[in-house]
Write a protein that holds these residues in place. Sequence first.
Motif, PDB file in Angstrom:
ATOM      1  N   CYS A 511     -33.015  63.585  86.365  1.00 13.27           N
ATOM      2  CA  CYS A 511     -33.848  63.279  87.525  1.00 13.27           C
ATOM      3  C   CYS A 511     -34.165  64.581  88.262  1.00 13.27           C
ATOM      4  O   CYS A 511     -33.292  65.409  88.449  1.00 13.27           O
ATOM      5  CB  CYS A 511     -33.099  62.316  88.446  1.00 13.27           C
ATOM      6  N   ASN A 513     -34.568  64.951  91.300  1.00  9.96           N
ATOM      7  CA  ASN A 513     -33.907  64.954  92.612  1.00  9.96           C
ATOM      8  C   ASN A 513     -32.389  64.955  92.519  1.00  9.96           C
ATOM      9  O   ASN A 513     -31.704  65.258  93.479  1.00  9.96           O
ATOM     10  CB  ASN A 513     -34.306  63.722  93.429  1.00  9.96           C
ATOM     11  N   CYS A 514     -31.862  64.559  91.365  1.00  7.96           N
ATOM     12  CA  CYS A 514     -30.424  64.381  91.241  1.00  7.96           C
ATOM     13  C   CYS A 514     -29.952  65.032  89.942  1.00  7.96           C
ATOM     14  O   CYS A 514     -30.698  65.124  88.987  1.00  7.96           O
ATOM     15  CB  CYS A 514     -30.054  62.892  91.173  1.00  7.96           C
ATOM     16  N   CYS A 529     -34.047  56.844  87.561  1.00 13.68           N
ATOM     17  CA  CYS A 529     -32.796  57.420  88.043  1.00 13.68           C
ATOM     18  C   CYS A 529     -32.060  56.328  88.814  1.00 13.68           C
ATOM     19  O   CYS A 529     -32.613  55.720  89.721  1.00 13.68           O
ATOM     20  CB  CYS A 529     -33.069  58.594  88.975  1.00 13.68           C
ATOM     21  N   CYS A 532     -31.413  57.629  92.881  1.00 12.81           N
ATOM     22  CA  CYS A 532     -32.401  57.707  93.956  1.00 12.81           C
ATOM     23  C   CYS A 532     -33.599  56.794  93.698  1.00 12.81           C
ATOM     24  O   CYS A 532     -34.470  56.667  94.546  1.00 12.81           O
ATOM     25  CB  CYS A 532     -32.869  59.137  94.153  1.00 12.81           C
ATOM     26  N   TYR A 534     -35.965  57.253  91.546  1.00 13.13           N
ATOM     27  CA  TYR A 534     -37.107  57.970  90.989  1.00 13.13           C
ATOM     28  C   TYR A 534     -37.454  57.408  89.612  1.00 13.13           C
ATOM     29  O   TYR A 534     -36.562  57.065  88.836  1.00 13.13           O
ATOM     30  CB  TYR A 534     -36.770  59.460  90.873  1.00 13.13           C
TER      31      TYR A 534
HETATM   32 ZN    ZN Z   1     -32.529  60.710  91.242  1.00 14.10          ZN
END
Ligand code: ZN
Length: 801
Positions: A511, A513-514, A529, A532, A534
């Motif tokens: 991801c 973001n993660c 994900c 989050c 996503y």
């Molecule tokens: Zn994420």
Amino acid sequence: MSIDREFDYIIPNKFADIVLPGSRVLVPFGRGNRHKEGIAIEICNQSLYSDLKEISSVVDRVLTGEMVELVKYMKDRSFCGYYDAVKAMLPLALRLKYKEIYSVGDISKKTYNNLERKILEYIAKNKKCSYDSLINKFGADIIDLIEPLKENGSIIVNKTISKKANDAFLKCASLKVSANEAADYINSRGNKKHQKVLDILLSGDSVPVNELCYLAGVSTSVVSTLEKYGIIEVKNIEVFRSPYKNKFHRNEKEFKEIILNDEQLNAFNGLYELYEKDSAEVALLYGITGSGKTMIYMKLIDSVLSINGNVILLVPEISLTPQITDRFYERYGDKVAVMHSAMSMGERYDEWKRIKNGEVNIVIGTRSAIFAPFERIDLIIIDEEQESTYKSENSPRYHARDIAKFRAYKHSALLLLCSATPSVESYAYALSGKYHLFEVEKRFGESKLPSVHIIDLKEELKSGNRLIIGDFLRKEIEKNLKNGEQTILFLNRRGYNTFIGCKCCGYVMTCPNCSISMTYHSSNNLMMCHYCGYSQEPVSVCPSCREPGIRFLGTGTQKLEDEIHKLFPEAKIVRMDLDTTNYKMSHEKILGDFAKGNYDIMIGTQMVTKGLDIPNVSLVGVILADSMLFADDFRANERTFAMLTQVVGRAGRSHKPGRAVIQTYNPDNNILKLSKNQDYKAFFNEEILFRKMMKYPPFCDIYQIIFSGADEESVKNAAFTICEELKKQLISIQRKNVILYNPSSSAIFKINNKYRYKIIMKCKDDSVLRNILKELQISFYKEKAMKDISMIIDLNPQIIL
Ligand code: ZN
Ligand code: ADP
């Protein structure tokens, strides 16, 4: 957070008798004397401050004296503010909405400066002009101007107080235009995301918005846009205003006395004696799955009810409540209230009122039900007491067991912890005499513990079977289908493929973001994900090496369902995981249908592992035990053992002999071997040595301090700075026997674009240490340089991040 402290107010004479600790009041607050809601924490005769304002009105009394004490206790132990503690105790619906609406009064005979005139014009123009909109428009400095304008009658104030609306509705979307018009819209203004949403709605159904977003892989803003352009419409559809009301069917005549067997009776008698005592007591009831723990505590509840006493029963997850509540409604009818997070705000509020008004004697619920507003408590039961869901992972970070101890103590009640796999801490306390211990070693009646087979998947691979269902398990399922018996298959990963990587360069899709690998979902054809939310469309070309080497690997519940369908085309199959239970209460329906025998096979994540008591289930399959075995957390062994025991315990709960099949690539793993024999005591004896050697609870307390923020370097700096400071302080108080580890990055380093570092400290917790940590936290938040970083202190976390 910023105003989370005590303020002194004068109680006007007219309220002298009605303001008590726990009363909800409205008070003038700040420069603008805007009304704020507050809760009276203490009534004193004097104040350190002069110039006090008066309480303006008293709303009601929401907390008892005991609960106010509890608020203070939580503030002290959980590193939370008053607000968070109170918030945990009261239903959301209770929070007041207080609003001042301004209109223009008599302005004919006065003179105004420029700004004043602008303000008045603005108010005149905006019909429902609120305080907030004024501040938004002109800035906070105008407060000083508004007050005199109010006083001289230029501004007139209308006050409204309302409770938050009851929210018993589900938002559902449906198409508002014809298919052709929808297509036109897509061609002219729409994009791919809009297209996906419309594709789903073209079927003509009305679909819950959260479900729609999941299926289309879009955020709610996409839905709002379509609504704005009149392509779809979103309506609130009323749901289950009272999901349980129709279940009140207690029949006094049929109320059957529970007859316990000797072993059960022994435990019951001991517990009853403790319950009769005038002092608070804690007992642990250890009994293997199916030994009748529920029956034992129901009989205890019978006794409590016979004197009109009150009981709180906690269960770890909502997926457990349907079965338990059914059993309870049948027996106790409308004396039961239920509280869990999947209920709407209105429903929770209604149940809260019934408890508060003394209309019920039994509250069943998940973690926060421990705050049930009983005036008096006789018995608190925590079922499956080892479950990590009893610990709140958000502020206030409390453990329901600690709150239960507090409340049991205040009410001189009995606290009963129940489990087939108690937490290592609780069993150790029971052995040491800190808790009373009762044991039930045999399953009730004719039912026996299932026979457990551990299957080596490496052998399956060697013999050419690449399916996730090994030969052995397949044959067992076949047998069950032939005999009309039911099967539960457990896999603790949802989605279709749990791993997406490049076979050319080894790149793994994570991801953005993660720091978590993406999971492929077949029902919406997206990579998602799980942290989050996503999502993105699947790719075939590797973003790293540009070769078409991307492969989808690893099995989640969706793929398992596919495979089972292919293997057993005639079988009726149902899947239960987060993706199928998005709808409120739909897990209840799935479970109910499965219990009725409408399905042959139920596939699911850990939702299917606990508490189910379905006589016709004679086979349980654990598809892949390995994913649980290697978590690097000191409770990982305990969790794996408990999970396997729980899931295996679902089989063979009647006269039909049960079987369990555990598939693994590590058949020699010790925890697996111990679970095969379902031998908790052997497990405990090994685990307690490990805990002692490594110095883990119950041999110490653990503090986990988490730092997180968007900038990696400053998060790291913050962690190291605080760690150094903490070291210094520990030296200055000459604290020995503390193990303070240097900061390290969290196991999942990045979540939602926030980087995380942790400090771990092993120690014996006491108020001196707590105060040091609190001071550190307060000064941390005052520091400008640390502005964008959060520092969270968690005492005895369930999971080391
Ligand atoms: Zn994420
Ligand atoms: P546990 O909570 O220990 O897993 P339960 O209380 O759910 O066990 O009991 C398992 C099964 O045995 C249930 O179907 C329950 O009705 C039955 N059972 C246990 N004890 C008794 C009893 N004393 N009388 C009748 N049925 C019992």
